[in-house]
Structures are given as C-alpha cells and as structure tokens.
Design a protein around this motif. Structure first.
Motif, PDB file in Angstrom:
ATOM      1  N   ARG A  85      12.397  -1.288  11.612  1.00 47.07           N
ATOM      2  CA  ARG A  85      12.870  -2.535  10.939  1.00 47.07           C
ATOM      3  C   ARG A  85      14.301  -2.924  11.552  1.00 47.07           C
ATOM      4  O   ARG A  85      14.733  -4.157  11.928  1.00 47.07           O
ATOM      5  N   GLU A  86      15.289  -1.850  11.891  1.00 50.30           N
ATOM      6  CA  GLU A  86      16.376  -1.978  12.434  1.00 50.30           C
ATOM      7  C   GLU A  86      16.282  -2.486  14.065  1.00 50.30           C
ATOM      8  O   GLU A  86      17.049  -3.329  14.618  1.00 50.30           O
ATOM      9  N   GLN A  87      15.258  -1.986  14.761  1.00 51.51           N
ATOM     10  CA  GLN A  87      14.957  -2.533  16.354  1.00 51.51           C
ATOM     11  C   GLN A  87      14.627  -3.868  16.360  1.00 51.51           C
ATOM     12  O   GLN A  87      15.047  -4.638  16.964  1.00 51.51           O
ATOM     13  N   VAL A  88      13.809  -4.408  15.173  1.00 55.29           N
ATOM     14  CA  VAL A  88      13.328  -5.720  15.159  1.00 55.29           C
ATOM     15  C   VAL A  88      14.792  -6.326  14.696  1.00 55.29           C
ATOM     16  O   VAL A  88      14.834  -7.498  15.301  1.00 55.29           O
ATOM     17  N   TYR A  89      15.629  -6.108  13.955  1.00 60.73           N
ATOM     18  CA  TYR A  89      16.659  -6.859  13.514  1.00 60.73           C
ATOM     19  C   TYR A  89      17.560  -7.074  14.783  1.00 60.73           C
ATOM     20  O   TYR A  89      18.251  -7.998  15.091  1.00 60.73           O
ATOM     21  N   GLN A  90      17.785  -5.963  15.379  1.00 66.78           N
ATOM     22  CA  GLN A  90      18.642  -5.891  16.599  1.00 66.78           C
ATOM     23  C   GLN A  90      18.030  -7.096  17.619  1.00 66.78           C
ATOM     24  O   GLN A  90      18.659  -7.748  18.310  1.00 66.78           O
ATOM     25  N   SER A  91      16.936  -6.929  17.894  1.00 65.06           N
ATOM     26  CA  SER A  91      16.104  -7.975  19.025  1.00 65.06           C
ATOM     27  C   SER A  91      16.234  -9.234  18.518  1.00 65.06           C
ATOM     28  O   SER A  91      16.598 -10.309  19.317  1.00 65.06           O
ATOM     29  N   LEU A  92      15.990  -9.616  16.967  1.00 69.91           N
ATOM     30  CA  LEU A  92      16.181 -10.772  16.759  1.00 69.91           C
ATOM     31  C   LEU A  92      17.788 -11.446  16.608  1.00 69.91           C
ATOM     32  O   LEU A  92      17.842 -12.375  16.767  1.00 69.91           O
ATOM     33  N   THR A  93      18.617 -10.648  16.574  1.00 72.32           N
ATOM     34  CA  THR A  93      19.965 -10.934  16.737  1.00 72.32           C
ATOM     35  C   THR A  93      20.407 -11.356  18.089  1.00 72.32           C
ATOM     36  O   THR A  93      21.138 -12.426  18.150  1.00 72.32           O
ATOM     37  N   VAL A  94      19.911 -10.705  18.992  1.00 75.17           N
ATOM     38  CA  VAL A  94      20.041 -11.175  20.346  1.00 75.17           C
ATOM     39  C   VAL A  94      19.424 -12.528  20.555  1.00 75.17           C
ATOM     40  O   VAL A  94      19.970 -13.575  21.251  1.00 75.17           O
ATOM     41  N   LEU A 152       5.490 -25.236   3.943  1.00 75.57           N
ATOM     42  CA  LEU A 152       6.693 -24.176   3.653  1.00 75.57           C
ATOM     43  C   LEU A 152       5.915 -22.744   3.319  1.00 75.57           C
ATOM     44  O   LEU A 152       6.343 -21.983   2.597  1.00 75.57           O
ATOM     45  N   THR A 153       4.701 -22.606   4.188  1.00 79.68           N
ATOM     46  CA  THR A 153       4.151 -21.326   4.318  1.00 79.68           C
ATOM     47  C   THR A 153       4.616 -20.586   5.519  1.00 79.68           C
ATOM     48  O   THR A 153       5.231 -21.042   6.365  1.00 79.68           O
ATOM     49  N   ALA A 154       4.119 -19.136   5.253  1.00 78.04           N
ATOM     50  CA  ALA A 154       4.827 -18.215   6.607  1.00 78.04           C
ATOM     51  C   ALA A 154       4.007 -18.889   7.822  1.00 78.04           C
ATOM     52  O   ALA A 154       2.965 -18.864   7.921  1.00 78.04           O
ATOM     53  N   ALA A 155       4.859 -18.875   8.887  1.00 75.91           N
ATOM     54  CA  ALA A 155       4.228 -19.421  10.270  1.00 75.91           C
ATOM     55  C   ALA A 155       3.492 -17.878  10.698  1.00 75.91           C
ATOM     56  O   ALA A 155       4.217 -17.119  10.899  1.00 75.91           O
ATOM     57  N   ARG A 156       2.446 -18.302  11.175  1.00 74.26           N
ATOM     58  CA  ARG A 156       1.808 -17.084  11.769  1.00 74.26           C
ATOM     59  C   ARG A 156       2.286 -16.512  13.011  1.00 74.26           C
ATOM     60  O   ARG A 156       2.730 -17.068  14.168  1.00 74.26           O
ATOM     61  N   GLY A 157       2.642 -15.020  12.960  1.00 74.80           N
ATOM     62  CA  GLY A 157       2.897 -14.464  14.034  1.00 74.80           C
ATOM     63  C   GLY A 157       4.518 -14.454  14.428  1.00 74.80           C
ATOM     64  O   GLY A 157       4.973 -14.184  15.682  1.00 74.80           O
ATOM     65  N   LEU A 158       5.231 -15.195  13.688  1.00 74.92           N
ATOM     66  CA  LEU A 158       6.771 -15.200  13.708  1.00 74.92           C
ATOM     67  C   LEU A 158       7.471 -14.317  12.658  1.00 74.92           C
ATOM     68  O   LEU A 158       7.317 -14.435  11.784  1.00 74.92           O
ATOM     69  N   LEU A 159       8.518 -13.736  13.213  1.00 70.31           N
ATOM     70  CA  LEU A 159       9.467 -12.865  12.342  1.00 70.31           C
ATOM     71  C   LEU A 159      10.856 -13.623  12.542  1.00 70.31           C
ATOM     72  O   LEU A 159      11.347 -14.331  13.548  1.00 70.31           O
ATOM     73  N   ALA A 160      11.620 -13.471  11.185  1.00 69.41           N
ATOM     74  CA  ALA A 160      13.035 -13.784  11.342  1.00 69.41           C
ATOM     75  C   ALA A 160      13.774 -12.879  10.451  1.00 69.41           C
ATOM     76  O   ALA A 160      13.330 -11.874  10.110  1.00 69.41           O
ATOM     77  N   VAL A 161      15.144 -13.089  10.111  1.00 66.99           N
ATOM     78  CA  VAL A 161      16.070 -12.345   9.524  1.00 66.99           C
ATOM     79  C   VAL A 161      16.590 -13.115   8.554  1.00 66.99           C
ATOM     80  O   VAL A 161      16.989 -14.436   8.450  1.00 66.99           O
ATOM     81  N   SER A 162      16.426 -12.600   7.189  1.00 66.90           N
ATOM     82  CA  SER A 162      16.650 -13.231   6.001  1.00 66.90           C
ATOM     83  C   SER A 162      18.377 -13.760   5.908  1.00 66.90           C
ATOM     84  O   SER A 162      18.366 -14.728   5.046  1.00 66.90           O
ATOM     85  N   VAL A 163      19.100 -13.387   6.489  1.00 65.90           N
ATOM     86  CA  VAL A 163      20.635 -13.686   6.497  1.00 65.90           C
ATOM     87  C   VAL A 163      20.659 -14.984   7.330  1.00 65.90           C
ATOM     88  O   VAL A 163      21.743 -15.676   7.230  1.00 65.90           O
ATOM     89  N   PHE A 180      12.665 -21.357  21.978  1.00 67.76           N
ATOM     90  CA  PHE A 180      12.485 -20.950  23.119  1.00 67.76           C
ATOM     91  C   PHE A 180      13.755 -21.242  24.022  1.00 67.76           C
ATOM     92  O   PHE A 180      14.446 -20.308  24.537  1.00 67.76           O
ATOM     93  N   LEU A 181      14.558 -22.166  23.881  1.00 67.74           N
ATOM     94  CA  LEU A 181      15.893 -22.555  24.488  1.00 67.74           C
ATOM     95  C   LEU A 181      16.983 -21.574  23.811  1.00 67.74           C
ATOM     96  O   LEU A 181      17.734 -21.158  24.526  1.00 67.74           O
ATOM     97  N   ARG A 182      16.774 -21.483  22.635  1.00 66.97           N
ATOM     98  CA  ARG A 182      17.704 -20.594  21.763  1.00 66.97           C
ATOM     99  C   ARG A 182      17.761 -19.234  22.201  1.00 66.97           C
ATOM    100  O   ARG A 182      18.518 -18.433  22.604  1.00 66.97           O
ATOM    101  N   HIS A 183      16.179 -18.649  22.546  1.00 69.05           N
ATOM    102  CA  HIS A 183      15.971 -17.332  23.084  1.00 69.05           C
ATOM    103  C   HIS A 183      16.617 -17.119  24.520  1.00 69.05           C
ATOM    104  O   HIS A 183      17.170 -16.217  24.785  1.00 69.05           O
TER     105      HIS A 183
END
Length: 284
Positions: A85-94, A152-163, A180-183
């Motif tokens: 979960r910390e690894q995912v958080y670090q990637s999503l933060t980038v 307002l349902t969960a988008a399939r195959g996408l993860l995000a951060v609660s904060v 994609f541009l934000r990435h």
C-alpha cells in the motif's frame, strides 16, 4: 496486419487535430466520436509499443544496479521491505491522478528501488475498504477507488488516494486524456527532482517519460532522451484545452457525491444496482 507504432502515432496526431477542429466548430457529436476513436487508437498504440519492446528482448544478465543511495528518490527509507500500500501510494503521488495497476507498477520500477508486482494490487482496494469501514479515518491515507462521474460507482481498474480532493478522483468524459497528461507532468517533474538532487534517473524512468511524450503534440523530438521541460510545457498546453469542460463535469459530480454518498462510498464508490438488489433479496 497490425499497425506499427509509427503509423499509430501519425493517426493519433491526425485525430487530435480533427478533435480540436470539431471543438472549435461546436460539433459535440463529431467531437465525442473522435474522442472515442482516440482512446481506441491510444490503446492500440500502447499494445504495439509493448509488443515492440518485447521483441527487442531483455539482456540475458541484468546490468549491475547502482548503489542504493543513488536509486532511492528523495525521502525514501532503505530499512526493510515497504508494504504494498505504501508502494502504491508513492507511485500515485508521483502520478497525481488515478491510475491502473500496470502504470503504478511501471512508475514504481522507474523511480523506486524495489519491484512492485502488479498482481499484488488485485485485492488491495478491497482490503483498504474493509479497513476504512472498520476503523474510519485512523490511517493518514487509504488507497481507494476512482469514481465514475455519472453513476458514482468505482471505476474499473483505477486506484486513487483518499487524501486527494474528490474532484481529482472522479472520472468524467475527458478524464482519460486529462489524467494521462497529469501522469506525464508527474513523471517529468519527478525526473527533474531526481536530477536536481544529484540522483541520475534510471533508464526505466527515461523510457516511461518517452512513452508519455510520444503521444503529446510538441513533447518529443528524435533525441535519445526526452526533455522533461519540453514534456511539461507541451502537457500543460494541451491540458489547458480540456480544463474548463473537465472541471465543470467533475465539480458537478463531486457535488452530487457529497450530497448522496456516505464517507465509505465517497472513497470506494456507490454500490452497483445489481449488487444492491442481490443483497436486498430482490430480483434483476
């Protein structure tokens, strides 16, 4: 015969020009059709690039890794294994926007010293939802879902951060391109940070940035490595085109979500109708 990477890139460039023209003309029907085709061609381009890289093959023996202090980005601990979960958080933060497990894994490989196996992410969101349901806001963050803006349902195959703000976690009609541009912006900024701190980016980081740059008009030249500053400029320029309409859709969806959903649902999505009926003993 499948189209080559170069053919698909030319097609993407042409479609983007057509999309901008349809937007200027105010033709929403044509604009929607072109946007759908853009997504399909982008997916084909990703598949073609994956196949091309596979055909190039990997070296029989992996090259020696640089010392740990050169691999680690700013602020990463080198003591012990890092939880998934910390690894995912670090990637999503980038990345700064909802992303798929495959992209999250690629980002972690590019910028952090330990591998992240994408298959380990399969049950992570469910585990996080159970934890939040039981303990509420006891953790500083949760790995949660991106939400479809209409149901307002969960988008399939996408993860995000609660904060993140709810608006950032919503997937509207223009979100795939805007995210994609934000990435791309996040990857370019991370490469700049590493360089400024005296940590040379890995080859995987440069390959990742190149993949982003190839589909952003004006972001890529034939140089061996893409220029992060050029990628940032081109990505910000295109993002500005989508911003007004994208912000409007996300803001409206966020308002509905705050009015209609519980705290758990705002993070992990409203229940699908067929699941709600099944749980209630109803019939489809």
């Amino acid at each position: 015969m499948a189209a080559s990477v170069e053919e698909l890139e030319k097609r993407l460039t042409a479609l983007r020009a057509q999309w901008r023209e349809s937007r200027r003309a105010g033709d929403k029907t044509v604009s929607a059709r072109i946007r759908k085709e853009l997504r399909e061609v982008e997916e084909a381009w990703e598949a073609a690039l994956d196949e091309e890289e596979t055909q190039e093959g990997e070296p029989a023996v992996a090259p020696p890794r640089p010392p740990a202090e050169q691999q680690q980005p700013i602020g990463q601990s080198s003591h012990g294994a890092i939880p998934v979960r910390e690894q995912v958080y670090q990637s999503l933060t980038v990345l700064g926007a909802p992303a798929s497990p495959k992209l999250i894994s690629a980002v972690y490989e590019a910028f952090f010293s330990e591998p992240l196996v994408a298959t380990k992410l399969a049950s992570l969101r469910r585990d996080e939802e159970r934890s939040f349901t039981a303990q509420g806001y006891s953790r500083p963050y949760y790995i949660c879902a991106a939400l479809n803006h209409d149901r307002l349902t969960a988008a399939r195959g996408l993860l995000a951060v609660s904060v993140w703000p709810l608006e950032r976690r919503l997937i509207a009609s223009l979100s795939p391109r805007a995210d994609f541009l934000r990435h791309a912006i996040g990857a370019a900024e991370q490469i700049q940070r590493l360089g400024d701190a005296g940590h040379p980016p890995t080859d995987a980081a440069w390959r990742l940035l190149r993949r982003f740059a190839l589909t952003i008009p004006g972001a890529y030249s034939e140089d061996t490595r893409p220029d992060p500053a050029r990628v940032l400029s081109a990505a910000h320029t295109e993002a500005a085109v989508h911003q007004a309409e994208g912000d409007r859709e996300r803001t409206e969806a966020a308002r509905r979500a705050r009015e209609q959903l519980s705290d758990v649902q705002q993070l992990f999505g409203a229940r699908e109708l067929h699941n709600a009926l099944r749980s209630a003993g109803g019939f489809l």
